[in-house]
Design a protein around this motif. Structure first.
Motif, PDB file in Angstrom:
ATOM      1  N   LEU A   1       0.807  -1.218   0.000  1.00 40.67           N
ATOM      2  CA  LEU A   1       0.000   0.000   0.000  1.00 40.67           C
ATOM      3  C   LEU A   1       0.843   1.272   0.000  1.00 40.67           C
ATOM      4  CD1 LEU A   1      -3.055  -1.117   2.135  1.00 40.67           C
ATOM      5  CD2 LEU A   1      -2.718  -1.138  -0.339  1.00 40.67           C
ATOM      6  N   PRO A   2       1.989   1.316   0.693  1.00 43.07           N
ATOM      7  CA  PRO A   2       2.855   2.489   0.522  1.00 43.07           C
ATOM      8  C   PRO A   2       3.348   2.654  -0.914  1.00 43.07           C
ATOM      9  CG  PRO A   2       3.418   1.332   2.545  1.00 43.07           C
ATOM     10  CD  PRO A   2       2.444   0.461   1.817  1.00 43.07           C
ATOM     11  N   MET A   3       3.686   1.534  -1.589  1.00 40.11           N
ATOM     12  CA  MET A   3       4.114   1.615  -2.991  1.00 40.11           C
ATOM     13  C   MET A   3       2.987   2.148  -3.869  1.00 40.11           C
ATOM     14  SD  MET A   3       6.142  -2.014  -3.537  1.00 40.11           S
ATOM     15  CE  MET A   3       6.527  -1.679  -5.259  1.00 40.11           C
ATOM     16  N   ALA A   4       1.783   1.617  -3.669  1.00 44.50           N
ATOM     17  CA  ALA A   4       0.645   2.036  -4.484  1.00 44.50           C
ATOM     18  C   ALA A   4       0.321   3.503  -4.265  1.00 44.50           C
ATOM     19  CB  ALA A   4      -0.570   1.166  -4.156  1.00 44.50           C
ATOM     20  N   GLN A   5       0.372   3.929  -3.017  1.00 45.01           N
ATOM     21  CA  GLN A   5       0.063   5.332  -2.709  1.00 45.01           C
ATOM     22  C   GLN A   5       1.082   6.261  -3.350  1.00 45.01           C
ATOM     23  OE1 GLN A   5      -0.529   5.999   1.472  1.00 45.01           O
ATOM     24  NE2 GLN A   5      -1.398   8.024   1.161  1.00 45.01           N
ATOM     25  N   GLU A   6       2.346   5.883  -3.304  1.00 43.31           N
ATOM     26  CA  GLU A   6       3.400   6.700  -3.886  1.00 43.31           C
ATOM     27  C   GLU A   6       3.234   6.831  -5.401  1.00 43.31           C
ATOM     28  OE1 GLU A   6       8.293   6.671  -4.324  1.00 43.31           O
ATOM     29  OE2 GLU A   6       7.309   5.357  -2.875  1.00 43.31           O
ATOM     30  N   GLN A   7       2.763   5.760  -6.041  1.00 46.80           N
ATOM     31  CA  GLN A   7       2.638   5.761  -7.493  1.00 46.80           C
ATOM     32  C   GLN A   7       1.254   6.202  -7.976  1.00 46.80           C
ATOM     33  OE1 GLN A   7       4.061   2.174  -9.416  1.00 46.80           O
ATOM     34  NE2 GLN A   7       5.707   1.900  -7.934  1.00 46.80           N
ATOM     35  N   GLY A   8       0.342   6.482  -7.053  1.00 45.66           N
ATOM     36  CA  GLY A   8      -0.988   6.919  -7.433  1.00 45.66           C
ATOM     37  C   GLY A   8      -1.843   5.829  -8.046  1.00 45.66           C
ATOM     38  N   VAL A   9      -1.608   4.596  -7.605  1.00 45.82           N
ATOM     39  CA  VAL A   9      -2.342   3.438  -8.117  1.00 45.82           C
ATOM     40  C   VAL A   9      -3.452   3.086  -7.128  1.00 45.82           C
ATOM     41  CG1 VAL A   9      -2.163   0.981  -8.667  1.00 45.82           C
ATOM     42  CG2 VAL A   9      -0.364   2.555  -9.392  1.00 45.82           C
ATOM     43  N   GLY A  10      -4.669   2.892  -7.632  1.00 46.13           N
ATOM     44  CA  GLY A  10      -5.811   2.642  -6.760  1.00 46.13           C
ATOM     45  C   GLY A  10      -6.059   1.166  -6.508  1.00 46.13           C
ATOM     46  N   MET A  11      -6.797   0.895  -5.443  1.00 45.85           N
ATOM     47  CA  MET A  11      -7.117  -0.477  -5.050  1.00 45.85           C
ATOM     48  C   MET A  11      -8.626  -0.662  -4.940  1.00 45.85           C
ATOM     49  SD  MET A  11      -6.039  -2.553  -1.521  1.00 45.85           S
ATOM     50  CE  MET A  11      -6.561  -1.232  -0.404  1.00 45.85           C
ATOM     51  N   VAL A  12      -9.102  -1.772  -5.489  1.00 47.11           N
ATOM     52  CA  VAL A  12     -10.442  -2.258  -5.205  1.00 47.11           C
ATOM     53  C   VAL A  12     -10.289  -3.389  -4.195  1.00 47.11           C
ATOM     54  CG1 VAL A  12     -12.482  -3.430  -6.122  1.00 47.11           C
ATOM     55  CG2 VAL A  12     -11.363  -1.633  -7.459  1.00 47.11           C
ATOM     56  N   VAL A  13     -10.999  -3.311  -3.104  1.00 48.38           N
ATOM     57  CA  VAL A  13     -10.927  -4.354  -2.076  1.00 48.38           C
ATOM     58  C   VAL A  13     -11.991  -5.399  -2.376  1.00 48.38           C
ATOM     59  CG1 VAL A  13     -11.201  -4.893   0.372  1.00 48.38           C
ATOM     60  CG2 VAL A  13     -10.022  -2.795  -0.323  1.00 48.38           C
ATOM     61  N   GLY A  14     -11.537  -6.591  -2.709  1.00 49.88           N
ATOM     62  CA  GLY A  14     -12.447  -7.712  -2.879  1.00 49.88           C
ATOM     63  C   GLY A  14     -12.546  -8.503  -1.585  1.00 49.88           C
ATOM     64  N   GLY A  15     -13.636  -9.216  -1.429  1.00 49.02           N
ATOM     65  CA  GLY A  15     -13.795 -10.056  -0.241  1.00 49.02           C
ATOM     66  C   GLY A  15     -13.691  -9.295   1.065  1.00 49.02           C
ATOM     67  N   PRO A  16     -14.380  -8.152   1.218  1.00 51.76           N
ATOM     68  CA  PRO A  16     -14.226  -7.376   2.457  1.00 51.76           C
ATOM     69  C   PRO A  16     -14.737  -8.109   3.698  1.00 51.76           C
ATOM     70  CG  PRO A  16     -16.077  -6.545   1.162  1.00 51.76           C
ATOM     71  CD  PRO A  16     -15.360  -7.535   0.301  1.00 51.76           C
TER      72      PRO A  16
ATOM     73  N   PRO B   1      -6.414   5.492   2.008  1.00 54.59           N
ATOM     74  CA  PRO B   1      -6.490   6.431   0.883  1.00 54.59           C
ATOM     75  C   PRO B   1      -6.305   5.795  -0.487  1.00 54.59           C
ATOM     76  CG  PRO B   1      -4.498   6.801   2.205  1.00 54.59           C
ATOM     77  CD  PRO B   1      -5.370   5.883   2.985  1.00 54.59           C
ATOM     78  N   VAL B   2      -5.700   4.622  -0.549  1.00 58.67           N
ATOM     79  CA  VAL B   2      -5.517   3.933  -1.826  1.00 58.67           C
ATOM     80  C   VAL B   2      -6.820   3.289  -2.305  1.00 58.67           C
ATOM     81  CG1 VAL B   2      -4.373   1.935  -2.909  1.00 58.67           C
ATOM     82  CG2 VAL B   2      -3.040   3.559  -1.572  1.00 58.67           C
ATOM     83  N   THR B   3      -7.740   2.985  -1.386  1.00 55.91           N
ATOM     84  CA  THR B   3      -8.955   2.253  -1.743  1.00 55.91           C
ATOM     85  C   THR B   3      -9.903   3.112  -2.562  1.00 55.91           C
ATOM     86  OG1 THR B   3      -8.803   0.983   0.325  1.00 55.91           O
ATOM     87  CG2 THR B   3     -10.887   0.902  -0.863  1.00 55.91           C
ATOM     88  N   ALA B   4     -10.300   2.576  -3.728  1.00 54.48           N
ATOM     89  CA  ALA B   4     -11.260   3.257  -4.587  1.00 54.48           C
ATOM     90  C   ALA B   4     -12.675   2.740  -4.355  1.00 54.48           C
ATOM     91  CB  ALA B   4     -10.881   3.068  -6.052  1.00 54.48           C
ATOM     92  N   ALA B   5     -12.817   1.449  -4.030  1.00 51.30           N
ATOM     93  CA  ALA B   5     -14.135   0.853  -3.830  1.00 51.30           C
ATOM     94  C   ALA B   5     -13.968  -0.506  -3.162  1.00 51.30           C
ATOM     95  CB  ALA B   5     -14.864   0.689  -5.159  1.00 51.30           C
ATOM     96  N   VAL B   6     -15.055  -1.011  -2.625  1.00 50.63           N
ATOM     97  CA  VAL B   6     -15.108  -2.396  -2.157  1.00 50.63           C
ATOM     98  C   VAL B   6     -16.135  -3.128  -3.015  1.00 50.63           C
ATOM     99  CG1 VAL B   6     -14.448  -1.921   0.228  1.00 50.63           C
ATOM    100  CG2 VAL B   6     -16.858  -1.840  -0.405  1.00 50.63           C
ATOM    101  N   VAL B   7     -15.853  -4.397  -3.302  1.00 46.98           N
ATOM    102  CA  VAL B   7     -16.842  -5.214  -4.009  1.00 46.98           C
ATOM    103  C   VAL B   7     -17.211  -6.379  -3.101  1.00 46.98           C
ATOM    104  CG1 VAL B   7     -16.227  -4.577  -6.362  1.00 46.98           C
ATOM    105  CG2 VAL B   7     -14.994  -6.422  -5.264  1.00 46.98           C
ATOM    106  N   ALA B   8     -18.481  -6.457  -2.798  1.00 46.90           N
ATOM    107  CA  ALA B   8     -18.995  -7.522  -1.937  1.00 46.90           C
ATOM    108  C   ALA B   8     -19.883  -8.438  -2.760  1.00 46.90           C
ATOM    109  CB  ALA B   8     -19.788  -6.913  -0.776  1.00 46.90           C
ATOM    110  N   GLY B   9     -19.745  -9.725  -2.537  1.00 48.45           N
ATOM    111  CA  GLY B   9     -20.564 -10.690  -3.244  1.00 48.45           C
ATOM    112  C   GLY B   9     -21.831 -11.005  -2.470  1.00 48.45           C
ATOM    113  N   ALA B  10     -22.842 -11.493  -3.191  1.00 42.20           N
ATOM    114  CA  ALA B  10     -24.107 -11.876  -2.558  1.00 42.20           C
ATOM    115  C   ALA B  10     -24.879 -12.766  -3.506  1.00 42.20           C
ATOM    116  CB  ALA B  10     -24.948 -10.645  -2.202  1.00 42.20           C
ATOM    117  N   THR B  11     -25.703 -13.646  -2.941  1.00 42.21           N
ATOM    118  CA  THR B  11     -26.574 -14.479  -3.770  1.00 42.21           C
ATOM    119  C   THR B  11     -28.040 -14.330  -3.360  1.00 42.21           C
ATOM    120  OG1 THR B  11     -26.231 -16.372  -2.292  1.00 42.21           O
ATOM    121  CG2 THR B  11     -24.802 -16.199  -4.232  1.00 42.21           C
TER     122      THR B  11
END
Length: 336
Positions: A220-235, A286-296
């Motif tokens: 996450l420090p690397m991603a933040q430094e490079q301005g790369v975003g994260m989607v959190v799967g499986g929250p 701050p790197v997190t752009a969104a979370v994706v949660a699954g459901a049925t």
């Protein structure tokens, strides 16, 4: 365009369960769940050929094909090519063996070459009934599927999928690309390359209330430094944080159950739902752009939306930190 600018809202719908993960889901229930996500205002949908050997993409496409294409963002993944022939014998899925045993019976090729990447995208477009993809993730080039051979698979993707997706992004065919994995190391390695950089990554299960220390050390420090975003799967850590019994796609071990119990007791003390704690924790970095949660089940989507909007008192986060249930390095909501 950054991943945060591209994705509409903080909550996405993850479609792995639509591939009949853990159990066979009736088509009507799957369709109703996707429709419920739409009605709840979810406009980011993530899927993959791997989920039930194309079943999740087919089910998602059936519903979304009736919606305005410009109204939502769609991501899928490359690395699996689905063949028009049945799989013979048990699937070889590393640590995820048996995960989609109720999905389509089609044989899958696990390949990340340039040719396979282009074919995978074409096939996904057909299953999804759409003319374009917004984001494409390079799927599962990590230790959990390949063990000691993961670096060879990474190299296959680096010289194949990475270059194809970089070209498609530069040509405007897709808007972004990155890695979709369950481990941090492939993303760290990608971010250290001199070749064209990814726009973001989908990290499943590695930035949750139950498992986040490793991601905080380097990735996450690397991603933040490079301005790369994260989607959190499986929250919800495969469901154990949302009332389920699975952690890392298997039955949760005793030490995880004990930690979940402590988290739930603390949440109950402050009148907080565990889903709200889980989603809002993952979104606080701050790197997190969104979370994706699954459901049925359709009702679960409304729960996720409510959890996202729930007011969680600062005292909860402060006590969570004091109890040693989150890393001292983890950003908490509202600077708690």
């Amino acid at each position: 365009m950054s991943l945060k600018e591209l994705l509409p809202g903080k909550l996405g719908y993850g479609t792995a369960p639509l591939g009949n993960m853990y159990r066979a889901i009736p088509d009507t229930e799957a369709a109703a769940t996707v429709e419920a996500a739409w009605q709840q205002g979810v406009r980011y949908y993530d899927t993959a050929p791997f989920y039930g050997a194309g079943l999740a993409e087919e089910r998602l496409g059936e519903v979304l094909s009736a919606k305005p294409r410009d109204a939502y963002v769609l991501s899928t993944k490359v690395g699996r090519v689905i063949l028009d022939e049945p799989e013979e014998g048990a699937r070889e899925l590393g640590e995820k063996g048996g995960l989609f045993e109720h999905g389509n019976p089609n044989r899958m090729l696990h390949v990340w070459t340039a040719e396979a990447t282009e074919r995978s995208i074409e096939d996904s477009l057909a299953r999804l009934r759409t003319d374009r993809l917004d984001v494409v993730w390079v799927h599962d080039i990590a230790q959990d599927f390949h063990g000691d051979q993961w670096l060879a698979k990474f190299e296959e993707a680096r010289t194949g999928a990475f270059r194809v997706l970089s070209r498609l992004r530069d040509e405007g065919v897709i808007k972004a690309w990155g890695l979709g994995v369950n481990r941090t190391e492939p993303i760290e390695l990608t971010l250290s390359l001199d070749e064209p950089r990814p726009d973001g990554f989908l990290l499943a299960g590695r930035y949750t209330l139950l498992d986040h220390e490793h991601a905080l050390q380097r990735l996450l420090p690397m991603a933040q430094e490079q301005g790369v975003g994260m989607v959190v799967g499986g929250p919800y850590s495969s469901g154990v944080l949302a009332g389920g019994t699975h952690f890392e796609y298997q039955e949760a071990p005793a030490h995880i159950i004990e930690r979940v119990t402590r988290l739930k007791d603390l949440a109950a003390k402050h009148g907080v739902s565990i889903k709200a704690a889980a989603l809002q924790f993952s979104l606080a970095h701050p790197v997190t752009a969104a979370v994706v949660a699954g459901a049925t089940k359709p009702g679960r989507i409304a729960e996720d939306r409510a959890a996202l909007n729930e007011t969680v008192p600062a005292a909860f986060w402060q006590e969570l930190r004091a109890a040693g249930l989150v890393s001292p390095a983890a950003p908490l909501p509202h600077g708690a």
